[in-house]
Design an enzyme around this catalytic site. Structure first.
Site, PDB file in Angstrom:
ATOM      1  N   ASP A  85      37.238  40.173  40.897  1.00 24.26           N
ATOM      2  CA  ASP A  85      35.804  39.985  40.666  1.00 24.26           C
ATOM      3  C   ASP A  85      35.015  40.049  41.972  1.00 24.26           C
ATOM      4  O   ASP A  85      35.135  39.157  42.816  1.00 24.26           O
ATOM      5  CB  ASP A  85      35.557  38.624  40.011  1.00 24.26           C
ATOM      6  CG  ASP A  85      35.950  38.619  38.551  1.00 24.26           C
ATOM      7  OD1 ASP A  85      35.474  39.494  37.810  1.00 24.26           O
ATOM      8  OD2 ASP A  85      36.732  37.732  38.161  1.00 24.26           O
TER       9      ASP A  85
ATOM     10  N   HIS B 115      36.168  44.577  39.166  1.00 25.00           N
ATOM     11  CA  HIS B 115      34.942  44.347  38.408  1.00 25.00           C
ATOM     12  C   HIS B 115      33.820  44.115  39.410  1.00 25.00           C
ATOM     13  O   HIS B 115      33.748  43.054  40.022  1.00 25.00           O
ATOM     14  CB  HIS B 115      35.166  43.135  37.486  1.00 25.00           C
ATOM     15  CG  HIS B 115      33.940  42.681  36.772  1.00 25.00           C
ATOM     16  ND1 HIS B 115      33.877  41.467  36.108  1.00 25.00           N
ATOM     17  CD2 HIS B 115      32.718  43.248  36.605  1.00 25.00           C
ATOM     18  CE1 HIS B 115      32.672  41.330  35.565  1.00 25.00           C
ATOM     19  NE2 HIS B 115      31.953  42.383  35.858  1.00 25.00           N
TER      20      HIS B 115
ATOM     21  N   MET C   4      31.498  39.871  43.821  1.00 29.44           N
ATOM     22  CA  MET C   4      30.139  39.344  43.651  1.00 29.44           C
ATOM     23  C   MET C   4      29.404  39.393  44.984  1.00 29.44           C
ATOM     24  O   MET C   4      30.001  39.127  46.038  1.00 29.44           O
ATOM     25  CB  MET C   4      30.201  37.902  43.151  1.00 29.44           C
ATOM     26  CG  MET C   4      30.998  37.760  41.860  1.00 29.44           C
ATOM     27  SD  MET C   4      30.956  36.073  41.255  1.00 29.44           S
ATOM     28  CE  MET C   4      32.156  36.186  39.912  1.00 29.44           C
TER      29      MET C   4
ATOM     30  N   MET D   8      30.291  43.231  40.493  1.00 31.77           N
ATOM     31  CA  MET D   8      29.028  42.575  40.125  1.00 31.77           C
ATOM     32  C   MET D   8      28.141  42.681  41.355  1.00 31.77           C
ATOM     33  O   MET D   8      27.845  41.682  42.035  1.00 31.77           O
ATOM     34  CB  MET D   8      29.296  41.114  39.718  1.00 31.77           C
ATOM     35  CG  MET D   8      29.975  41.012  38.361  1.00 31.77           C
ATOM     36  SD  MET D   8      30.818  39.444  38.099  1.00 31.77           S
ATOM     37  CE  MET D   8      32.418  39.830  38.805  1.00 31.77           C
TER      38      MET D   8
ATOM     39  N   SER E 222      42.216  36.848  36.235  1.00 30.60           N
ATOM     40  CA  SER E 222      41.182  36.989  37.251  1.00 30.60           C
ATOM     41  C   SER E 222      41.494  36.059  38.417  1.00 30.60           C
ATOM     42  O   SER E 222      41.526  34.832  38.253  1.00 30.60           O
ATOM     43  CB  SER E 222      39.810  36.614  36.674  1.00 30.60           C
ATOM     44  OG  SER E 222      38.916  36.376  37.747  1.00 30.60           O
TER      45      SER E 222
ATOM     46  N   GLY F  44      29.214  35.820  37.130  1.00 34.26           N
ATOM     47  CA  GLY F  44      28.927  35.067  38.345  1.00 34.26           C
ATOM     48  C   GLY F  44      29.875  33.904  38.607  1.00 34.26           C
ATOM     49  O   GLY F  44      30.080  33.545  39.751  1.00 34.26           O
ATOM     50  N   PHE F  45      30.433  33.339  37.556  1.00 31.86           N
ATOM     51  CA  PHE F  45      31.269  32.145  37.729  1.00 31.86           C
ATOM     52  C   PHE F  45      32.416  32.138  36.736  1.00 31.86           C
ATOM     53  O   PHE F  45      32.274  32.622  35.611  1.00 31.86           O
ATOM     54  CB  PHE F  45      30.420  30.877  37.528  1.00 31.86           C
ATOM     55  CG  PHE F  45      29.248  30.801  38.463  1.00 31.86           C
ATOM     56  CD1 PHE F  45      29.408  30.345  39.768  1.00 31.86           C
ATOM     57  CD2 PHE F  45      28.001  31.234  38.065  1.00 31.86           C
ATOM     58  CE1 PHE F  45      28.333  30.317  40.648  1.00 31.86           C
ATOM     59  CE2 PHE F  45      26.913  31.209  38.938  1.00 31.86           C
ATOM     60  CZ  PHE F  45      27.087  30.746  40.236  1.00 31.86           C
ATOM     61  N   GLY F  46      33.523  31.555  37.167  1.00 29.96           N
ATOM     62  CA  GLY F  46      34.624  31.284  36.253  1.00 29.96           C
ATOM     63  C   GLY F  46      34.376  29.991  35.500  1.00 29.96           C
ATOM     64  O   GLY F  46      33.443  29.237  35.816  1.00 29.96           O
ATOM     65  N   GLY F  47      35.201  29.755  34.498  1.00 27.58           N
ATOM     66  CA  GLY F  47      35.205  28.464  33.820  1.00 27.58           C
ATOM     67  C   GLY F  47      34.055  28.218  32.862  1.00 27.58           C
ATOM     68  O   GLY F  47      33.801  27.073  32.489  1.00 27.58           O
TER      69      GLY F  47
ATOM     70  N   HIS G 136      42.816  41.266  37.811  1.00 27.07           N
ATOM     71  CA  HIS G 136      41.359  41.419  37.707  1.00 27.07           C
ATOM     72  C   HIS G 136      40.713  40.853  38.972  1.00 27.07           C
ATOM     73  O   HIS G 136      40.961  39.701  39.357  1.00 27.07           O
ATOM     74  CB  HIS G 136      40.864  40.692  36.461  1.00 27.07           C
ATOM     75  CG  HIS G 136      39.418  40.901  36.155  1.00 27.07           C
ATOM     76  ND1 HIS G 136      38.942  42.043  35.535  1.00 27.07           N
ATOM     77  CD2 HIS G 136      38.331  40.126  36.372  1.00 27.07           C
ATOM     78  CE1 HIS G 136      37.633  41.944  35.380  1.00 27.07           C
ATOM     79  NE2 HIS G 136      37.232  40.793  35.887  1.00 27.07           N
TER      80      HIS G 136
ATOM     81  N   ASP H 282      35.808  39.756  28.991  1.00 30.17           N
ATOM     82  CA  ASP H 282      35.871  38.936  30.211  1.00 30.17           C
ATOM     83  C   ASP H 282      34.999  37.695  30.066  1.00 30.17           C
ATOM     84  O   ASP H 282      33.778  37.801  29.925  1.00 30.17           O
ATOM     85  CB  ASP H 282      35.380  39.809  31.375  1.00 30.17           C
ATOM     86  CG  ASP H 282      35.489  39.124  32.734  1.00 30.17           C
ATOM     87  OD1 ASP H 282      35.945  37.967  32.790  1.00 30.17           O
ATOM     88  OD2 ASP H 282      35.109  39.764  33.730  1.00 30.17           O
ATOM     89  N   GLY H 283      35.643  36.521  30.138  1.00 32.39           N
ATOM     90  CA  GLY H 283      34.898  35.266  30.185  1.00 32.39           C
ATOM     91  C   GLY H 283      35.252  34.306  29.071  1.00 32.39           C
ATOM     92  O   GLY H 283      35.126  34.628  27.894  1.00 32.39           O
ATOM     93  N   GLY H 284      35.756  33.145  29.456  1.00 35.92           N
ATOM     94  CA  GLY H 284      36.007  32.087  28.475  1.00 35.92           C
ATOM     95  C   GLY H 284      37.185  32.353  27.558  1.00 35.92           C
ATOM     96  O   GLY H 284      37.305  31.705  26.512  1.00 35.92           O
TER      97      GLY H 284
ATOM     98  N   GLY I 186      40.692  33.814  33.732  1.00 33.97           N
ATOM     99  CA  GLY I 186      40.763  33.229  35.068  1.00 33.97           C
ATOM    100  C   GLY I 186      41.205  31.789  35.021  1.00 33.97           C
ATOM    101  O   GLY I 186      42.374  31.459  35.255  1.00 33.97           O
ATOM    102  N   SER I 187      40.265  30.901  34.664  1.00 36.26           N
ATOM    103  CA  SER I 187      40.569  29.466  34.700  1.00 36.26           C
ATOM    104  C   SER I 187      41.669  29.085  33.708  1.00 36.26           C
ATOM    105  O   SER I 187      42.442  28.158  33.975  1.00 36.26           O
ATOM    106  CB  SER I 187      39.296  28.652  34.431  1.00 36.26           C
ATOM    107  OG  SER I 187      38.665  29.087  33.248  1.00 36.26           O
TER     108      SER I 187
ATOM    109  N   MET J 203      31.226  41.491  28.531  1.00 34.61           N
ATOM    110  CA  MET J 203      31.161  40.141  29.108  1.00 34.61           C
ATOM    111  C   MET J 203      30.943  39.124  27.979  1.00 34.61           C
ATOM    112  O   MET J 203      29.996  39.248  27.194  1.00 34.61           O
ATOM    113  CB  MET J 203      30.008  40.023  30.107  1.00 34.61           C
ATOM    114  CG  MET J 203      30.163  40.827  31.387  1.00 34.61           C
ATOM    115  SD  MET J 203      31.664  40.502  32.316  1.00 34.61           S
ATOM    116  CE  MET J 203      31.469  38.772  32.749  1.00 34.61           C
TER     117      MET J 203
HETATM  118  C1  DX5 Z   1      32.817  36.064  35.675  1.00 29.07           C
HETATM  119  C2  DX5 Z   1      34.003  36.919  35.985  1.00 29.07           C
HETATM  120  C3  DX5 Z   1      35.224  36.593  35.233  1.00 29.07           C
HETATM  121  C4  DX5 Z   1      35.778  35.211  35.487  1.00 29.07           C
HETATM  122  C5  DX5 Z   1      36.354  34.744  34.192  1.00 29.07           C
HETATM  123  O1  DX5 Z   1      31.697  36.625  36.266  1.00 29.07           O
HETATM  124  O2  DX5 Z   1      33.707  38.276  35.736  1.00 29.07           O
HETATM  125  O3  DX5 Z   1      36.243  37.571  35.441  1.00 29.07           O
HETATM  126  O4  DX5 Z   1      36.769  35.146  36.458  1.00 29.07           O
HETATM  127  O5  DX5 Z   1      36.719  33.446  34.348  1.00 29.07           O
HETATM  128  P1  DX5 Z   1      37.152  32.533  33.116  1.00 29.07           P
HETATM  129  O6  DX5 Z   1      38.327  33.189  32.470  1.00 29.07           O
HETATM  130  O7  DX5 Z   1      37.453  31.238  33.749  1.00 29.07           O
HETATM  131  O8  DX5 Z   1      35.955  32.494  32.175  1.00 29.07           O
HETATM  132 ZN    ZN Z   2      35.350  39.785  35.811  1.00 28.74          ZN
END
Ligand code: DX5
Ligand code: ZN
Length: 235
Positions: A46, A83, A48, A85, A19, A159-162, A44, A192-194, A214-215, A154
């Site tokens: 994102d 993706h 928003m 949002m 991402s 909404g946020f990475g990390g 990917h 997707d996520g974490g 992502g992170s 999800m």
């Molecule tokens: C969150 C995004 C994810 C995000 C994942 O709303 O949809 O795609 O980038 O980030 P990580 O991998 O850091 O959880």
């Molecule tokens: Zn995403």
């Protein structure tokens, strides 16, 4: 448009989708190139809108600008996995299709007419996906499974990475896998996520075949080392 190109082994059913939400925005084209050189299968993207989610990112113009960078050194196209949002969905989904998206996913709770939104995406020749938040049931699949190409679960709130992986997502991945098996259709199951090298195997064991990170990737200096670790965990 085809989404069967694969930057990893041609035999691997698993795809890793970095991402770019966690990439360096001051040089996104170079970041896309680097992560593809490091072995990314999909990019990917994102989107928003500061309405459906509290954050605000990028739109179709950025997707269009990145499209020429989304290819391997050998010139093979790497799919852009958008993706959304955002709410409403349809008008911007069409713009992303025109901007070069290969897959477009949206949250059913963000669309007043889910079936129509799926059709709006598919009518542009783009693959369509549905995204399910951590507290969102899969019920809508009863009426849409025959229309879609991708289910995105999800494992954080959007909404946020990390953020940290929410474990109950694993049970939802198992349920989504059952839906796909019953349908007999070729549908990707993305999470997707974490996701990190140390939990990706559990996510795969629950039934996922496509992994957003992502992170975990962009937060480290050596993208290839992370993607290689993920592939080892998956092998
Ligand atoms: C969150 C995004 C994810 C995000 C994942 O709303 O949809 O795609 O980038 O980030 P990580 O991998 O850091 O959880
Ligand atoms: Zn995403």
């Amino acid at each position: 448009m085809h989404v069967n190109c694969d930057n990893s082994s041609m035999t691997s059913r698993y795809k890793i989708a970095p991402s770019i939400l966690s990439a360096d925005f001051s040089c996104l084209g170079a970041e896309v190139k680097s992560v593809i050189d490091a072995g990314a299968d999909w990019i990917h993207f994102d989107v928003m809108d500061n309405h459906y989610v509290p954050n605000l990112t990028f739109g179709p113009m950025i997707c269009q600008a990145l499209k020429p960078h989304a290819k391997t050194a050998a010139g093979v196209a790497v799919p852009i996995d958008v993706h959304l949002m955002i709410s409403p969905v349809d008008a911007l989904a069409a713009s992303f299709a025109e901007a070069g998206a290969d897959l477009i996913s949206f949250h059913p709770d963000a669309s007043a007419h889910v079936h129509r939104s799926i059709q709006a995406i598919k009518s542009k020749g783009v693959k369509a996906g549905l995204v399910f938040n951590p507290a969102e049931p899969l019920d809508v699949l009863e009426w849409t499974i025959d229309e879609i190409d991708l289910i995105l679960i999800m494992s954080v709130n959007p909404g946020f990475g990390g953020q940290s992986f929410i474990d109950s997502a694993l049970r939802k991945v198992e349920l989504a896998r059952q839906w796909i098996e019953r349908s007999g259709r070729d549908i990707r199951l993305e999470v997707d996520g974490g996701i990190k090298a140390d939990n990706i195997r559990r996510v795969a064991d629950a039934g996922a075949d496509t992994f957003v990170a992502g992170s975990a990737i962009f937060g480290k200096p050596d993208y290839k080392a992370v993607i290689d670790q993920m592939r080892v965990a998956l092998s």
